[in-house]
Design an enzyme around this catalytic site. Sequence first.
Site, PDB file in Angstrom:
ATOM      1  N   CYS A  46       0.834  -1.211   0.000  1.00 40.40           N
ATOM      2  CA  CYS A  46       0.000   0.000   0.000  1.00 40.40           C
ATOM      3  C   CYS A  46       0.861   1.250   0.000  1.00 40.40           C
ATOM      4  CB  CYS A  46      -0.905   0.031   1.226  1.00 40.40           C
ATOM      5  SG  CYS A  46      -2.053  -1.331   1.306  1.00 40.40           S
TER       6      CYS A  46
HETATM    7  C1  BEZ Z   1       0.557  -4.650   1.831  1.00 42.31           C
HETATM    8  O1  BEZ Z   1      -0.068  -3.645   1.526  1.00 42.31           O
HETATM    9  O2  BEZ Z   1       1.758  -4.689   1.751  1.00 42.31           O
HETATM   10  C2  BEZ Z   1      -0.172  -5.873   2.291  1.00 42.31           C
HETATM   11  C3  BEZ Z   1      -1.313  -5.759   3.047  1.00 42.31           C
HETATM   12  C4  BEZ Z   1      -1.948  -6.905   3.490  1.00 42.31           C
HETATM   13  C5  BEZ Z   1      -1.439  -8.145   3.148  1.00 42.31           C
HETATM   14  C6  BEZ Z   1      -0.293  -8.243   2.358  1.00 42.31           C
HETATM   15  C7  BEZ Z   1       0.342  -7.093   1.924  1.00 42.31           C
END
Ligand code: BEZ
Length: 212
Positions: A46
């Site tokens: 994200c």
């Molecule tokens: C991420 O945004 O890195 C993420 C969020 C939840 C699970 C896996 C990755």
Amino acid sequence: MATIRLGDEAPNFTAQSTEGEINFHEWIGDGWAILFSHPADYTPVCTTELGTVARYKSEFDKRNVKVLALSVDGLESHKGWVKDINETQGATVNFPILADEDKKVSYLYDMIHPNASDKLTVRSVYIIGPDKKVKLIIVYPASTGRNFDELLRVIDSLQLTAYHKVATPANWNQGEDCVIVPSVSNEQAAKDFPKGFKEVKPYLRMTPQPNI
Ligand code: BEZ
């Protein structure tokens, strides 16, 4: 929560964001909008996505598209995370992030898929037109960061095909030939497409992109 489908009116909501309270339909105004969800603050994928959107902001602006992110954490958490994004992604976050702590908007837009996770949203993308109708829905798992070049490409296609009787073929990019929609007769096509068209098959007629 009712299923949202293409062509439906985008459900309206009022919610807090990092840029103040947003009434979604008023905020969209007369332009286009993207609403996209993030599983949670302080997560790696994200972080790269929000940095990328911030760097692409001028491309969205050029297309008259406002961007609105959503994450199910609160405002204070968002503010701290934005500092990290700005620090690590070579960008300044320049669009609002909804603080959907009660998951009201996440449920309204079916962004929580319980068999994937009952706590976090998946990576949903909704593109909404000036008529407030849903034009595109894409859903990615948390493990896969989105391709924002693809979203710009899709917006170019959506904005072209909203105003011209064409559709865009596989892997189309801005500036490439388009297909004439089947409901247009050859006689009408000759009038509507002054740059001409090529009839490869009666149902497959190519024309230069009409709006450039
Ligand atoms: C991420 O945004 O890195 C993420 C969020 C939840 C699970 C896996 C990755």
